[in-house]
Design a protein around this motif. Structure first.
Motif, PDB file in Angstrom:
ATOM      1  N   GLY A  79       0.825  -1.210   0.000  1.00 35.26           N
ATOM      2  CA  GLY A  79       0.000   0.000   0.000  1.00 35.26           C
ATOM      3  C   GLY A  79       0.855   1.255   0.000  1.00 35.26           C
ATOM      4  O   GLY A  79       0.560   2.233  -0.699  1.00 35.26           O
ATOM      5  N   SER A 103     -10.532   3.623   2.636  1.00 33.71           N
ATOM      6  CA  SER A 103      -9.912   2.301   2.485  1.00 33.71           C
ATOM      7  C   SER A 103     -10.101   1.473   3.755  1.00 33.71           C
ATOM      8  O   SER A 103     -10.432   0.277   3.683  1.00 33.71           O
ATOM      9  N   ALA A 218      -8.107   5.348  -2.775  1.00 38.51           N
ATOM     10  CA  ALA A 218      -8.789   4.553  -1.744  1.00 38.51           C
ATOM     11  C   ALA A 218      -9.085   3.139  -2.225  1.00 38.51           C
ATOM     12  O   ALA A 218      -8.776   2.159  -1.533  1.00 38.51           O
ATOM     13  N   LEU A 221      -5.857   1.134  -2.882  1.00 38.49           N
ATOM     14  CA  LEU A 221      -5.221   0.825  -1.603  1.00 38.49           C
ATOM     15  C   LEU A 221      -5.941  -0.324  -0.906  1.00 38.49           C
ATOM     16  O   LEU A 221      -5.301  -1.233  -0.345  1.00 38.49           O
ATOM     17  N   PHE A 222      -7.262  -0.323  -0.952  1.00 31.17           N
ATOM     18  CA  PHE A 222      -8.042  -1.422  -0.379  1.00 31.17           C
ATOM     19  C   PHE A 222      -7.747  -2.726  -1.098  1.00 31.17           C
ATOM     20  O   PHE A 222      -7.500  -3.767  -0.460  1.00 31.17           O
ATOM     21  N   THR A 225      -4.127  -3.959  -0.406  1.00 31.52           N
ATOM     22  CA  THR A 225      -3.986  -4.429   0.970  1.00 31.52           C
ATOM     23  C   THR A 225      -4.674  -5.778   1.175  1.00 31.52           C
ATOM     24  O   THR A 225      -4.144  -6.670   1.841  1.00 31.52           O
ATOM     25  N   ALA A 267      -2.613   2.345   6.144  1.00 30.83           N
ATOM     26  CA  ALA A 267      -3.368   1.089   6.252  1.00 30.83           C
ATOM     27  C   ALA A 267      -2.566   0.079   7.045  1.00 30.83           C
ATOM     28  O   ALA A 267      -1.336   0.035   6.952  1.00 30.83           O
TER      29      ALA A 267
END
Length: 444
Positions: A79, A103, A218, A221-222, A225, A267
Motif C-alpha cells: 500500500g 480504504s 482509496a 489501496l483497499f 492491501t 493502512a
C-alpha cells in the motif's frame, strides 16, 4: 520445571522481538516515501509512521490475546509502494487522508460482509500479481539509480545487502539500512543532526473528500492491501495449521486503519512474511504457545514507533535516492514473486502484461492513478481475449468452470476450513481465502 517454564516463555518472546525488528527496519523507508509522495510534510510523515506502528501493535496484541493465535499485524508495505506510484492526488494531503479513511472502512466492510472479501479474492491471480508488480517497479529501480547518482554511498549498501541476502537473508535489509545510516551520519554535519526534532508527535489532518482520490487511491489501496496482504497472511496461518477468524482480523485491522488515518496512517493488515516468523516452529515447538510471539511483536512494533522522528530525520538528511534504494532492496523479493504470479498462467499472460505496463507507466487520467487503470485495462483484456475451452456439447468444459471459480489455480480453494464467527458467510469466505498461496505475497 520452573526453568522449562521460563524457556517456554523466553523463546516466543525473543521470536517476537526479532519479528518486530525485521518488520520495522525492512520497510519503514517505504512508508515514509509513500506518505511524502502523496503530500505529507516531515512532521505528518513521522506522525503517520508512529500511527501505523501503534495501531499495528495494538491490533496484534488484541488479536493474539483474544484468540490465542499468532496473528501478526503490520502496515501495508505494498500500500505504501502504491502511494509512491500514485504521487500527489487532487485535493492534496487532506484528500489522501480521506482516501485512507475510506480504504479502512472498506476493510471493515469486508470483515462484516463476506461476499465483498470473496469478490476481492476472485480477482484473477495473474492480474493481481501484475498490478502489484507495476506498483513496485518504480521503487525497485531506485538501487540502480542510486549506484549511478551517489555511488560512494549506495555501493556499500548494495554490497552488504547482497552478502547478507546470500548468508543471512532475514537480516539483509536491516543490515543494508544500518550501512545507509552510518553513511548518512558520517556525511552530515553534526549541527544538522542536533537541529532536528527526534521525537514524533501526532499531527492530525481533517480528511477531505475527492472523487478522484477515492477512485485513484482509496479503492486501489483497499484492493492491494486485501489481495497482497490479508489473503496471503491468512494463507500463512492456515499453512501452519491454524484456523484464524478472518472476519475478526479484517474488522480489527480495518478499524485500526480508520483510527490511524486522521494522523497520517495509510493502512494496516495481517502480516504475511513476518507472520511466518511468529507462527512457525522457530517461535516455539508448541503451536499453542506461539501467540506469545505475535503479541510480543506487536508491543515491540509499538515501541519502535517512538523512533519515527529519528527515522524521518535520517530520511530527510540523506539523498532521496539513497533511501529509495533501501526501500527498493526491501521490495526486490516482492517484485520477483509478483512477476512470477503474473506470468504463471499462459491464458492470462497477455492480460497480465497489459496490467503491468499500464500500472508501471504511472499515468494519471481524470485525476486517477495508474493502478486503477492497470487493473481496468488488464480485466478488459482478459474478458475480451481469454479463450474458453469448449466441450463436445458446446459448453465451457468442467475444468474451465472450475478454474473460473478459483480452482485449481486461482486465489480460492478448499485446502482446509477456516473457523469464523459468522457460520455460513465465514465458511464461504474460508473456501475462497483459506487456501490462497503465498507465492505472490509482498515482504512485510
Amino acid at each position: 520445571m520452573e526453568g522449562d517454564g521460563m524457556a517456554g516463555v523466553l523463546q516466543p518472546v525473543l521470536a517476537g522481538v526479532v519479528t518486530a525488528l525485521v518488520g520495522f527496519a525492512s520497510s519503514f523507508t517505504v512508508v515514509l516515501a509513500g506518505l511524502r509522495a502523496v503530500g505529507a510534510t516531515e512532521t505528518q510523515a513521522a506522525s503517520g509512521l508512529l500511527a501505523v506502528c501503534l495501531v499495528s501493535g495494538a491490533s496484534a496484541a488484541w488479536l493474539g490475546l483474544r484468540h490465542r493465535l499468532p496473528m501478526s499485524v503490520a502496515w501495508s508495505t505494498p500500500g505504501a509502494a502504491l502511494l509512491v506510484a500514485t504521487g500527489p492526488v487532487a485535493g492534496g494531503w487532506p484528500a489522501a487522508v480521506g482516501a485512507f479513511v475510506v480504504s479502512g472502512l472498506l476493510i471493515v466492510a469486508a470483515g462484516l460482509f463476506p461476499p465483498l472479501s470473496r469478490a476481492v479474492a476472485a480477482i484473477p491471480k495473474p492480474i493481481a500479481g501484475a498490478m502489484l508488480a507495476g506498483v513496485l517497479l518504480p521503487l525497485c529501480t531506485a538501487p540502480v539509480r542510486a549506484l549511478v547518482e551517489v555511488p560512494a554511498l549506495a555501493g556499500p549498501v548494495v554490497v552488504v545487502w547482497l552478502l547478507l541476502h546470500r548468508f543471512a537473508r532475514r537480516w539483509a535489509v536491516p543490515g543494508a539500512l544500518v550501512v545507509a545510516v552510518v553513511a548518512i551520519a558520517s556525511t552530515t554535519p553534526s549541527g544538522r543532526l542536533g537541529g532536528t526534532g527526534l521525537w514524533p508527535a501526532f499531527d492530525p489532518t481533517p480528511p477531505a473528500w475527492s472523487m478522484s482520490a477515492l477512485a485513484g487511491l482509496a479503492v486501489p489501496l483497499f484492493l492491494v492491501t486485501m489481495a497482497a496482504q490479508n489473503v496471503p497472511g491468512m494463507a500463512v496461518l492456515t499453512g501452519y495449521g491454524y484456523r484464524p477468524p478472518f472476519g475478526s482480523a479484517l474488522r480489527v485491522t480495518g478499524l485500526a486503519s480508520v483510527a490511524a488515518a486522521p494522523v497520517g496512517g495509510h493502512a494496516v493488515n495481517l502480516a504475511a512474511i513476518t507472520a511466518a516468523l511468529a507462527a512457525g516452529p522457530d517461535a516455539h515447538p508448541d503451536p499453542d504457545r506461539r501467540w506469545i510471539a505475535s503479541v510480543t511483536a506487536g508491543v515491540g512494533l509499538a515501541l519502535l514507533g517512538l523512533g519515527a522522528g529519528v527515522a524521518t530525520t535520517l530520511v530527510l538528511l540523506s539523498p532521496p535516492v539513497l533511501i529509495e534504494a533501501v526501500a527498493g532492496l526491501a521490495l526486490i523479493g516482492a517484485l520477483a514473486t509478483a512477476l512470477t504470479s503474473a506470468v504463471a498462467e499462459p491464458d492470462d499472460r497477455e492480460a497480465a502484461v497489459v496490467t503491468f505496463v499500464v500500472t508501471a507507466a504511472g499515468v494519471t487520467l481524470l485525476g486517477i492513478g495508474g493502478a486503477f487503470w492497470g487493473l481496468l485495462a488488464g480485466g478488459a483484456m482478459r474478458l475480451l481475449f481469454r479463450r474458453r475451452p469448449v466441450s463436445e456439447g458446446g459448453r465451457p468444459s468442467p475444468e474451465h468452470r472450475s478454474a473460473e471459480r478459483g480452482h485449481p489455480d486461482g486465489v480460492g480453494g478448499s485446502e482446509g476450513p477456516v473457523e469464523r464467527e459468522s457460520p455460513e458467510g465465514d465458511r464461504a469466505l474460508a473456501r475462497d481465502c483459506g487456501a490462497a498461496r503465498t507465492d505472490g505475497a509482498p515482504r512485510v
